[in-house]
Structures are given as structure tokens and as C-alpha cells.
Design a protein around this motif. Structure first.
Motif, PDB file in Angstrom:
ATOM      1  N   ALA A  20     -49.743 -25.912 -21.161  1.00 45.32           N
ATOM      2  CA  ALA A  20     -48.587 -26.481 -21.859  1.00 45.32           C
ATOM      3  C   ALA A  20     -48.426 -27.973 -21.586  1.00 45.32           C
ATOM      4  O   ALA A  20     -48.110 -28.749 -22.493  1.00 45.32           O
ATOM      5  CB  ALA A  20     -47.315 -25.724 -21.460  1.00 45.32           C
ATOM      6  N   ALA A  21     -48.661 -28.389 -20.357  1.00 33.71           N
ATOM      7  CA  ALA A  21     -48.498 -29.800 -20.017  1.00 33.71           C
ATOM      8  C   ALA A  21     -49.531 -30.686 -20.706  1.00 33.71           C
ATOM      9  O   ALA A  21     -49.303 -31.887 -20.896  1.00 33.71           O
ATOM     10  CB  ALA A  21     -48.596 -29.978 -18.502  1.00 33.71           C
ATOM     11  N   ALA A  22     -50.660 -30.099 -21.090  1.00 35.12           N
ATOM     12  CA  ALA A  22     -51.728 -30.881 -21.712  1.00 35.12           C
ATOM     13  C   ALA A  22     -51.652 -30.904 -23.226  1.00 35.12           C
ATOM     14  O   ALA A  22     -52.268 -31.753 -23.873  1.00 35.12           O
ATOM     15  CB  ALA A  22     -53.092 -30.334 -21.278  1.00 35.12           C
ATOM     16  N   ALA A  23     -50.908 -29.984 -23.825  1.00 37.97           N
ATOM     17  CA  ALA A  23     -50.862 -29.861 -25.286  1.00 37.97           C
ATOM     18  C   ALA A  23     -50.430 -31.146 -25.992  1.00 37.97           C
ATOM     19  O   ALA A  23     -51.020 -31.523 -27.011  1.00 37.97           O
ATOM     20  CB  ALA A  23     -49.961 -28.701 -25.685  1.00 37.97           C
ATOM     21  N   PRO A  24     -49.410 -31.873 -25.501  1.00 39.68           N
ATOM     22  CA  PRO A  24     -49.000 -33.086 -26.227  1.00 39.68           C
ATOM     23  C   PRO A  24     -50.077 -34.165 -26.294  1.00 39.68           C
ATOM     24  O   PRO A  24     -50.024 -35.030 -27.171  1.00 39.68           O
ATOM     25  CB  PRO A  24     -47.782 -33.567 -25.421  1.00 39.68           C
ATOM     26  CG  PRO A  24     -47.262 -32.352 -24.742  1.00 39.68           C
ATOM     27  CD  PRO A  24     -48.497 -31.559 -24.393  1.00 39.68           C
ATOM     28  N   SER A  25     -51.040 -34.129 -25.394  1.00 39.61           N
ATOM     29  CA  SER A  25     -52.067 -35.174 -25.362  1.00 39.61           C
ATOM     30  C   SER A  25     -53.243 -34.887 -26.298  1.00 39.61           C
ATOM     31  O   SER A  25     -54.117 -35.740 -26.469  1.00 39.61           O
ATOM     32  CB  SER A  25     -52.591 -35.355 -23.933  1.00 39.61           C
ATOM     33  OG  SER A  25     -53.269 -34.180 -23.489  1.00 39.61           O
ATOM     34  N   LEU A  26     -53.292 -33.694 -26.905  1.00 40.75           N
ATOM     35  CA  LEU A  26     -54.393 -33.365 -27.804  1.00 40.75           C
ATOM     36  C   LEU A  26     -54.303 -34.199 -29.072  1.00 40.75           C
ATOM     37  O   LEU A  26     -53.242 -34.361 -29.666  1.00 40.75           O
ATOM     38  CB  LEU A  26     -54.355 -31.878 -28.176  1.00 40.75           C
ATOM     39  CG  LEU A  26     -54.606 -30.870 -27.055  1.00 40.75           C
ATOM     40  CD1 LEU A  26     -54.529 -29.459 -27.614  1.00 40.75           C
ATOM     41  CD2 LEU A  26     -55.949 -31.110 -26.396  1.00 40.75           C
ATOM     42  N   ARG A  27     -55.445 -34.717 -29.501  1.00 45.84           N
ATOM     43  CA  ARG A  27     -55.474 -35.519 -30.727  1.00 45.84           C
ATOM     44  C   ARG A  27     -55.336 -34.641 -31.968  1.00 45.84           C
ATOM     45  O   ARG A  27     -54.844 -35.081 -32.999  1.00 45.84           O
ATOM     46  CB  ARG A  27     -56.788 -36.314 -30.797  1.00 45.84           C
ATOM     47  CG  ARG A  27     -56.920 -37.391 -29.731  1.00 45.84           C
ATOM     48  CD  ARG A  27     -58.269 -38.052 -29.833  1.00 45.84           C
ATOM     49  NE  ARG A  27     -59.346 -37.094 -29.569  1.00 45.84           N
ATOM     50  CZ  ARG A  27     -60.627 -37.344 -29.785  1.00 45.84           C
ATOM     51  NH1 ARG A  27     -61.005 -38.500 -30.299  1.00 45.84           N
ATOM     52  NH2 ARG A  27     -61.540 -36.429 -29.500  1.00 45.84           N
ATOM     53  N   VAL A  28     -55.796 -33.393 -31.875  1.00 42.87           N
ATOM     54  CA  VAL A  28     -55.751 -32.461 -33.002  1.00 42.87           C
ATOM     55  C   VAL A  28     -55.190 -31.135 -32.513  1.00 42.87           C
ATOM     56  O   VAL A  28     -55.546 -30.664 -31.429  1.00 42.87           O
ATOM     57  CB  VAL A  28     -57.163 -32.249 -33.598  1.00 42.87           C
ATOM     58  CG1 VAL A  28     -57.094 -31.298 -34.779  1.00 42.87           C
ATOM     59  CG2 VAL A  28     -57.771 -33.572 -34.024  1.00 42.87           C
ATOM     60  N   GLY A  29     -54.299 -30.514 -33.275  1.00 41.29           N
ATOM     61  CA  GLY A  29     -53.732 -29.239 -32.887  1.00 41.29           C
ATOM     62  C   GLY A  29     -54.747 -28.115 -32.964  1.00 41.29           C
ATOM     63  O   GLY A  29     -55.751 -28.207 -33.675  1.00 41.29           O
ATOM     64  N   LEU A  30     -54.497 -27.038 -32.239  1.00 38.29           N
ATOM     65  CA  LEU A  30     -55.428 -25.908 -32.224  1.00 38.29           C
ATOM     66  C   LEU A  30     -55.616 -25.315 -33.614  1.00 38.29           C
ATOM     67  O   LEU A  30     -56.726 -24.940 -33.987  1.00 38.29           O
ATOM     68  CB  LEU A  30     -54.914 -24.827 -31.264  1.00 38.29           C
ATOM     69  CG  LEU A  30     -54.846 -25.181 -29.780  1.00 38.29           C
ATOM     70  CD1 LEU A  30     -54.409 -23.954 -28.978  1.00 38.29           C
ATOM     71  CD2 LEU A  30     -56.174 -25.699 -29.274  1.00 38.29           C
ATOM     72  N   ASN A  31     -54.536 -25.216 -34.371  1.00 35.18           N
ATOM     73  CA  ASN A  31     -54.660 -24.655 -35.718  1.00 35.18           C
ATOM     74  C   ASN A  31     -55.595 -25.482 -36.580  1.00 35.18           C
ATOM     75  O   ASN A  31     -56.411 -24.938 -37.328  1.00 35.18           O
ATOM     76  CB  ASN A  31     -53.279 -24.551 -36.378  1.00 35.18           C
ATOM     77  CG  ASN A  31     -52.444 -23.433 -35.807  1.00 35.18           C
ATOM     78  OD1 ASN A  31     -52.859 -22.279 -35.805  1.00 35.18           O
ATOM     79  ND2 ASN A  31     -51.265 -23.753 -35.309  1.00 35.18           N
ATOM     80  N   ASP A  32     -55.484 -26.801 -36.503  1.00 35.47           N
ATOM     81  CA  ASP A  32     -56.358 -27.658 -37.292  1.00 35.47           C
ATOM     82  C   ASP A  32     -57.810 -27.527 -36.865  1.00 35.47           C
ATOM     83  O   ASP A  32     -58.719 -27.566 -37.691  1.00 35.47           O
ATOM     84  CB  ASP A  32     -55.926 -29.123 -37.168  1.00 35.47           C
ATOM     85  CG  ASP A  32     -54.673 -29.420 -37.965  1.00 35.47           C
ATOM     86  OD1 ASP A  32     -54.348 -28.622 -38.863  1.00 35.47           O
ATOM     87  OD2 ASP A  32     -54.009 -30.436 -37.689  1.00 35.47           O
TER      88      ASP A  32
END
Length: 204
Positions: free
Chosen positions: A63-75
Motif C-alpha cells: 500500500a505504501a508503494a502504490a502511489p509511486s507507481l507510474r502506471v496502475g495495475l489495471n492499466d
């Protein structure tokens, strides 16, 4: 798919998805396919039918790392084919050398079908079902994943294809299979831009 020269192909239609007239055999084949400190990809819920195998691809992000992803998992899972982005690469290599994957060049080859079914999720967890047909031959079944945007290097995991094939003999058939109605061929997806050094770009 499911048509030959414009006419329904019952054998192919029967293998297009998990048969509704069977009770599958569940195998304890859950595997972590690749992971980092913040991301993991796993294969879960393997079910064997007489015509193939179904399972889920599970992606998880801390959860703490999710905001730093350039692309969402769904994409990464569902938008790559439309925009030509690499996204999450996922493929299988059968013991006889045949290869299939989630890129158009690997969608089906030499009589092997491999495609996604239903799925869903959010910012930290996504589950996507997959269907492989026919039942793989005896020997190692190699699962290959790669996702540069999640920091997951190209990784190979071996499953026991022999155990999968034996399980197909234990499937319970409830009643004879019947072809679906109003089946129509699907439009092929556009080509993807693949890393040239990858298993997914190799021919053969």
C-alpha cells in the motif's frame, strides 16, 4: 475464434473456455512467480478440466508503494494491447516447446489456446483469470513473467505438467458438452512493442 472457413468448429468451440459441464480437479500449485520488496506476482487457483486448465494471475503491491507507481495495475494488465505499452508480460512454454502468451504474437500457436477471462481489482491488488487449452503435455510447464514498469525482471517458474495431465483423468463430466449459441469471431488485437531481448519477442 471458434470458426473454420466461416463455419463453427465444435472441437475448437469446446476448448475456448472452461467447460460448464465438468467439475474440475483443483491442484495445490500456487506459486509466487516474481517479486520485489513492494510488488508480487503469483499464480493461484489452478483447476484442471478435460480440455484445459484455468488459473488466476494475482498482482499485489504494498500500500505504501502504490502511489509511486507510474502506471496502475489495471492499466498494466488490460490497457497494454490498446496503446502498445509493454505492460505486464505473461506467457507459458509447454514441455514440447510450444509457447503462448498475453501478447498477440503468442496468443495461440500450434493448436494451443491461451487467453484471459474475467478479472478485477484496485490500486494494490488485481486478479485476472486465464485459460489454457489443451491440457499441457507431461513434463515441465514453464511460466514466464516480466514487467519493467513494476521492476519485475523476466522470471521463469516451472510447474509439473505431468501432475496436471494426470489430474485431467479425474475430472467429473456431468453431462455431454453442447456448443454455445451465436458464437462470433473476435477482432485480433493490434501488435505490441516488445523488448527485443525478451522471451516474449522470440519466435518459435
Amino acid at each position: 475464434m471458434g470458426f473454420v472457413d466461416g463455419e463453427p468448429d465444435d472441437d475448437l468451440l469446446r476448448r475456448m473456455s472452461a467447460p460448464e459441464n465438468e467439475v474440475p480437479v483443483a491442484l495445490p500449485a500456487n506459486r509466487v512467480l516474481a517479486r520485489t520488496d513492494d510488488v508480487a506476482a503469483a499464480l493461484v487457483g489452478l483447476h484442471v478440466y478435460t480440455t484445459g486448465v484455468s488459473f488466476d494471475l494475482a498482482l499485489r503491491v504494498r500500500a505504501a508503494a502504490a502511489p509511486s507507481l507510474r502506471v496502475g495495475l489495471n492499466d498494466l494488465l488490460w490497457d497494454s494491447g490498446r496503446r502498445g505499452r509493454l505492460g505486464f508480460l505473461f506467457g507459458l512454454e509447454l514441455a514440447d516447446g510450444r509457447r503462448v502468451g498475453n501478447v498477440p504474437e503468442r496468443a495461440g500457436t500450434d493448436g494451443v489456446l491461451f487467453h484471459q477471462g474475467g478479472g478485477g481489482g484496485g490500486d494494490t491488488a488485481v486478479d485476472q483469470s486465464w485459460w489454457l487449452s489443451p491440457v499441457p503435455p507431461a513434463g515441465p510447464l514453464r511460466v514466464v513473467v516480466r514487467c519493467d514498469e513494476l521492476g519485475l525482471a523476466e522470471t521463469v517458474t516451472e510447474l509439473d505438467g505431468t501432475a496436471i495431465r494426470r489430474a485431467a483423468d479425474e475430472v467429473l463430466t456431468l453431462w455431454p458438452w453442447e456448443p454455445p449459441r451465436d458464437e462470433r469471431p473476435a477482432e485480433p488485437p493490434p501488435p505490441l512493442d516488445l523488448p527485443p531481448d525478451s522471451w516474449f519477442a522470440a519466435r518459435g
